[in-house]
Design a protein around this motif. Structure first.
Motif, PDB file in Angstrom:
ATOM      1  N   SER A  70      -9.165  66.213  83.608  1.00  0.00           N
ATOM      2  CA  SER A  70      -9.263  67.610  84.053  1.00  0.00           C
ATOM      3  C   SER A  70      -9.921  68.009  85.258  1.00  0.00           C
ATOM      4  O   SER A  70      -9.965  69.244  85.598  1.00  0.00           O
ATOM      5  CB  SER A  70      -9.538  68.446  82.742  1.00  0.00           C
ATOM      6  N   GLU A 101      -3.606  64.912  73.476  1.00  0.00           N
ATOM      7  CA  GLU A 101      -4.249  65.316  74.819  1.00  0.00           C
ATOM      8  C   GLU A 101      -5.786  65.345  74.783  1.00  0.00           C
ATOM      9  O   GLU A 101      -6.312  66.304  74.802  1.00  0.00           O
ATOM     10  CB  GLU A 101      -3.734  66.756  75.395  1.00  0.00           C
ATOM     11  N   SER A 117      -9.770  64.867  75.664  1.00  0.00           N
ATOM     12  CA  SER A 117     -10.663  65.513  76.676  1.00  0.00           C
ATOM     13  C   SER A 117     -11.295  64.357  77.464  1.00  0.00           C
ATOM     14  O   SER A 117     -11.569  64.639  78.721  1.00  0.00           O
ATOM     15  CB  SER A 117     -11.697  66.463  76.021  1.00  0.00           C
ATOM     16  N   GLU A 145      -2.660  67.143  67.036  1.00  0.00           N
ATOM     17  CA  GLU A 145      -2.532  68.066  67.943  1.00  0.00           C
ATOM     18  C   GLU A 145      -3.690  68.974  68.215  1.00  0.00           C
ATOM     19  O   GLU A 145      -4.350  68.976  67.133  1.00  0.00           O
ATOM     20  CB  GLU A 145      -1.348  69.147  67.516  1.00  0.00           C
ATOM     21  N   GLN A 195      -6.377  70.644  71.614  1.00  0.00           N
ATOM     22  CA  GLN A 195      -7.152  70.341  72.905  1.00  0.00           C
ATOM     23  C   GLN A 195      -8.508  70.845  72.668  1.00  0.00           C
ATOM     24  O   GLN A 195      -8.869  71.569  71.720  1.00  0.00           O
ATOM     25  CB  GLN A 195      -6.330  71.438  74.090  1.00  0.00           C
TER      26      GLN A 195
END
Length: 345
Positions: free
Chosen positions: A134, A193, A195, A223, A225
């Motif tokens: 990210s 997803e 980090s 599931e 984030q």
């Protein structure tokens, strides 16, 4: 107590009232041993008389090379990064530099702001554990182009002069082998997803280790984030158990924080966790999180070499600062993990 005749606001005023030239005063503040003993005594007497204390940060900004070293971590609330920052700060201070630790708090925009704040302080160098996927990579590249930078924990290929981290292939292979030798082959429990890019490396290492041992891999993705790993492990652990998604009684979590949450879920679902006779499930993690030895049961895991990663990162940066050529080499140093066998597996 000394009587202070007037308030001195800056080094120019101090030089004027002490009768010592501005360059000599500046030389003293940079290195007291660099001026004659008689001059040093005169300066120190004037410091006491006028109660003058220079602005160290302002002095730093006038130097070609400051003594500031930036330490950037993705989330200081994560005990792993808190421990890494503590180790690195201690080493930097011992080398005569001033660490300035900044946390992105899991936010890519905050990470960019941290980079900009550091650049304005003209640091001698930067030690950075980037968010990873990210991250705004162009902002990190801009910093690396201007300032000697070493990346640790999270590798972005082509950025920084060097990377220091853990050998995920070795450490995951180590714990997969152990779990297969002592019980059923493990399922791999990770975030859909993640980090941190280490999670992706660990998944690939798990697949390779299971294939090498001739076992069918099984990956379950949670599931959620962000950096609330324990909450995600707990919530998704309950779902996995309730929906009977486990093909095995052995769970290898991508990191210890997910495993801690999964242990709480197993307890709430009345599952007996452990490696002794009569257990329902075995749980293992990765990192040797500072809290992993205090869970119930305490957590089997693979330790990362905190001190070696910190020492090598700091030493590499200090060496880079001393060199005239700061061009990137993208050197990679990886440290093996060590198996830590505890009650959960």
């Amino acid at each position: 107590m000394a009587m202070h005749e007037q308030k001195i606001k800056n080094m120019e005023q101090f030089a004027a009232v002490s009768g010592i030239s501005r360059p000599t005063v500046s030389k003293y503040f940079n290195d007291p041993s660099s001026v004659r003993t008689s001059t040093r005594q005169k300066i120190e007497a004037a410091l006491e008389q006028y109660d003058y204390r220079p602005n160290i940060y302002a002095i730093n900004q006038n130097r070609r090379l400051t003594k500031n070293i930036g330490v950037i971590v993705p989330h200081i609330g994560d005990p792993f990064f808190a421990e890494m920052a503590r180790n690195i700060e201690t080493l930097i201070i011992a080398a005569g530099f001033r660490p300035m630790t900044l946390s992105a708090h899991g936010d890519a925009n905050q990470e960019v702001e941290n980079l900009e704040n550091l650049r304005s302080l003209r640091p001698a160098g930067v030690l950075m554990a980037p968010l990873g996927r990210s991250s705004h990579q162009e902002a990190i590249q801009a910093l690396c182009d201007e300032v000697p930078t070493i990346l640790f924990d999270s590798h972005i290929v082509g950025m920084g002069a060097a990377f220091v981290g853990s050998n995920n292939n070795q450490s995951i292979g180590l714990i997969v082998n152990y779990l297969c030798e002592t019980g059923e082959p493990p399922v791999f429990f990770e975030m859909r997803e993640p980090s941190n890019p280490n999670a992706n490396k660990r998944r690939l290492a798990y697949l390779a280790a299971m294939e090498q041992l001739g076992h069918r891999p099984h990956i379950i993705q949670a599931e959620g984030q962000g950096w609330d790993f324990e909450e995600i492990g707990y919530r998704e652990g309950k779902r996995v158990i309730l929906q009977k998604l486990l093909r095995t009684n052995t769970i290898l979590c991508s990191n210890d924080r997910l495993a801690i949450g999964f242990l709480a879920a197993a307890f709430e679902m009345n599952l007996r966790v452990g490696g002794d006779d009569g257990y329902d499930i075995r749980v293992a993690g990765h990192d040797d999180h500072p809290f992993s030895r205090y869970t119930c049961p305490n957590l089997t895991t693979v330790s990362q070499d905190y001190s070696a990663i910190a020492e090598t990162s700091a030493a590499s940066l200090l060496q880079l600062i001393d060199q005239e050529d700061h061009s990137p080499e993208d050197r990679v140093t990886l440290f093996d993990g060590a198996l830590v066998i505890r009650g959960s597996a």
